[in-house]
Scaffold this motif. Structure first.
Motif, short mmCIF file in Angstrom:
data_model
loop_
_atom_site.label_atom_id
_atom_site.label_comp_id
_atom_site.label_asym_id
_atom_site.label_seq_id
_atom_site.Cartn_x
_atom_site.Cartn_y
_atom_site.Cartn_z
N GLU A 51 0.83 -1.21 0.00
CA GLU A 51 0.00 0.00 0.00
C GLU A 51 0.86 1.25 0.00
OE1 GLU A 51 -3.43 2.17 2.75
OE2 GLU A 51 -2.58 0.23 3.34
N ASP A 52 1.93 1.24 0.81
CA ASP A 52 2.82 2.40 0.85
C ASP A 52 3.52 2.60 -0.48
OD1 ASP A 52 2.10 2.75 3.44
OD2 ASP A 52 3.83 1.68 4.26
N MET A 191 13.17 8.23 9.90
CA MET A 191 13.58 7.70 8.60
C MET A 191 12.38 7.38 7.71
SD MET A 191 16.78 7.89 8.62
CE MET A 191 17.08 6.99 7.12
N ASN A 192 11.23 7.05 8.30
CA ASN A 192 10.08 6.63 7.50
C ASN A 192 9.29 7.80 6.91
OD1 ASN A 192 10.57 3.92 7.99
ND2 ASN A 192 9.36 3.90 9.87
N ILE A 193 9.64 9.03 7.27
CA ILE A 193 8.92 10.17 6.75
C ILE A 193 9.26 10.36 5.28
CG2 ILE A 193 8.60 12.66 6.93
CD1 ILE A 193 7.33 11.12 9.16
N MET A 244 -5.59 13.49 2.20
CA MET A 244 -5.22 12.21 1.60
C MET A 244 -3.84 12.24 0.96
SD MET A 244 -8.75 10.66 -0.02
CE MET A 244 -9.05 12.08 -1.07
N THR A 245 -3.34 13.44 0.66
CA THR A 245 -2.01 13.56 0.07
C THR A 245 -0.91 13.56 1.13
OG1 THR A 245 -2.87 14.79 -1.83
CG2 THR A 245 -0.52 14.99 -1.37
N PHE A 246 -1.12 14.30 2.22
CA PHE A 246 -0.03 14.48 3.18
C PHE A 246 -0.12 13.55 4.39
CE2 PHE A 246 -0.36 18.62 1.00
CZ PHE A 246 0.92 18.67 0.48
N TRP A 247 -1.25 12.92 4.61
CA TRP A 247 -1.32 11.98 5.73
C TRP A 247 -0.41 10.77 5.53
CZ3 TRP A 247 -2.01 11.36 10.58
CH2 TRP A 247 -2.25 10.10 11.11
N PRO A 248 -0.35 10.14 4.34
CA PRO A 248 0.60 9.03 4.19
C PRO A 248 2.05 9.42 4.40
CG PRO A 248 -1.02 9.01 2.42
CD PRO A 248 -1.19 10.31 3.14
N ALA A 249 2.37 10.70 4.23
CA ALA A 249 3.75 11.14 4.39
C ALA A 249 4.15 11.34 5.84
CB ALA A 249 3.99 12.44 3.61
N ARG A 251 2.24 9.84 8.63
CA ARG A 251 1.58 8.92 9.56
C ARG A 251 2.55 8.05 10.33
NH1 ARG A 251 -1.27 4.95 5.11
NH2 ARG A 251 0.63 4.23 4.06
N ASP A 252 3.78 7.86 9.82
CA ASP A 252 4.78 7.08 10.54
C ASP A 252 5.55 7.91 11.56
OD1 ASP A 252 4.17 4.76 9.18
OD2 ASP A 252 5.59 5.17 7.56
N ASP A 253 5.26 9.18 11.62
CA ASP A 253 5.89 10.05 12.61
C ASP A 253 5.18 9.89 13.95
OD1 ASP A 253 7.45 11.95 13.81
OD2 ASP A 253 7.02 13.54 12.39
N ASN A 254 5.62 10.65 14.93
CA ASN A 254 4.93 10.66 16.22
C ASN A 254 3.45 10.98 16.03
OD1 ASN A 254 3.96 12.38 18.74
ND2 ASN A 254 5.56 10.98 19.44
N ARG A 255 2.60 10.27 16.75
CA ARG A 255 1.16 10.39 16.52
C ARG A 255 0.66 11.82 16.71
NH1 ARG A 255 -2.13 7.06 13.65
NH2 ARG A 255 -4.30 7.26 14.33
N ARG A 256 1.11 12.47 17.74
CA ARG A 256 0.67 13.85 18.00
C ARG A 256 1.19 14.80 16.93
NH1 ARG A 256 1.43 14.63 24.59
NH2 ARG A 256 -0.10 13.02 25.22
N ILE A 257 2.42 14.63 16.53
CA ILE A 257 2.98 15.51 15.50
C ILE A 257 2.26 15.30 14.17
CG2 ILE A 257 5.06 16.04 14.18
CD1 ILE A 257 6.71 15.38 16.61
N ALA A 258 1.95 14.05 13.85
CA ALA A 258 1.24 13.77 12.60
C ALA A 258 -0.16 14.40 12.61
CB ALA A 258 1.15 12.27 12.38
#
Length: 306
Positions: A51-52, A191-193, A244-249, A251-258
């Motif tokens: 999916e990613d 790294m996942n961002i 929908m464009t920036f959430w996948p970018a 979502r692997d960050d800290n939950r609050r920051i995302a």
């Protein structure tokens, strides 16, 4: 030549003897590239990342696009360098406009429409059209609201064009610049961002503003309820494209920051739409000064319009 022919026939005889000794042997032609079986390629991919890869692109696709961009790159002081930003056709622009007006749940706008060839042609003309649409519609709205009042004299407010241009272009350039810098900073921490390019972010924001062009035309209707329904509808459509464009970018960050990042994106987008509606269309009515009518006996009669 005769010795070469004898050598080739000897090699052919050796190969024939080997095949006769082992009929099940596999032969490989040097003209055909070796292919990796599908089951082996499937093992190389980590489970759960399909999916990613579909949303954000794989490393191979990114390398291919990077090499393609390097081929058409030119020095920034040349005209060819800026010409690449406008290298799109009508079909691509219309397809991207359709994707911004009718967002598909679960589909990334950058990956689906932009990444192959990001452009500035669509965002530039969408912002320019939106500027004049808001300015002209705001003047017409003010005219229709005060139409019929005897003391009202219509004067075009050309300053609305400059105000709308400053607001729209500042939003379409400064907000993507800040978001691009933030994603680059978070990419160095996590790294996942996935960090989009600045041109891709500008392209997304530019096309997301298209829905406000027909909305601004309908804001001429002198009904506040209709206007607010239209602005909420447009905000949901354009805001969903950004989410929908920036959430996948992120979502692997800290939950609050995302969540804070996505919330800030939606909040700034809402401030733009609500601010344009409030300033250009729902401005408070002007209290016209009372008209002075001179009387015949030397006194003046002051009348106030209702």
């Amino acid at each position: 030549i005769a010795s070469l022919v004898i050598y080739l026939f000897s090699e052919f005889d050796d190969a024939a003897n080997l095949l006769a000794a082992n009929p099940d042997a596999t032969t490989i032609s040097i003209d055909e590239p070796a292919e990796i079986p599908k089951n082996q390629r499937g093992r190389l991919q980590e489970p759960g990342r399909e999916e990613d890869d579909e949303l954000l692109g794989t490393d191979d696709s990114d390398k291919t696009e990077l090499l393609a961009g390097q081929k058409k790159s030119a020095p920034f002081w040349t005209f060819e360098y800026y010409q690449t930003f406008f290298d799109v056709d009508t079909y691509q622009v219309l397809d991207r406009i359709k994707g911004s007006v009718f967002p598909v749940p679960g589909k990334n706008f950058v990956r689906l429409y932009i990444r192959s060839n990001p452009d500035l042609y669509g965002p530039f003309w969408i912002c320019a059209t939106l500027v004049f649409t808001i300015a002209v519609s705001g003047n017409l709205s003010n005219f229709f609201i005060h139409l019929g009042k005897p003391t009202y004299h219509y004067v075009p407010e050309f300053r609305k064009v400059s105000i709308a241009a400053t607001t729209i272009y500042a939003y379409a350039w400064l907000v993507p610049l800040a978001l691009w810098g933030f994603l680059m900073w978070r990419n160095s921490k996590v790294m996942n961002i996935v960090s989009y390019s600045f041109l891709e972010i500008v392209c997304v924001y530019g096309y997301s503003l298209f829905i406000y062009i027909p909305t601004a035309m309908l804001w001429i209707i002198p009904q506040k309820v209709v206007r607010w329904v239209l602005v909420m509808f447009s905000l949901c459509l354009s805001g969903s494209v950004l989410v929908m464009t920036f959430w996948p970018a992120v979502r692997d960050d800290n939950r609050r920051i995302a969540l804070a990042t996505v919330g800030t994106i939606v909040l700034l987008h809402a401030l733009l739409s609500v601010g344009c509606l409030a300033y250009f269309f729902d401005a408070p009515e002007v209290d016209f000064p009372p008209s002075v009518i001179p009387a015949h006996n030397g006194t003046t009669v002051i009348t106030r319009s209702q």
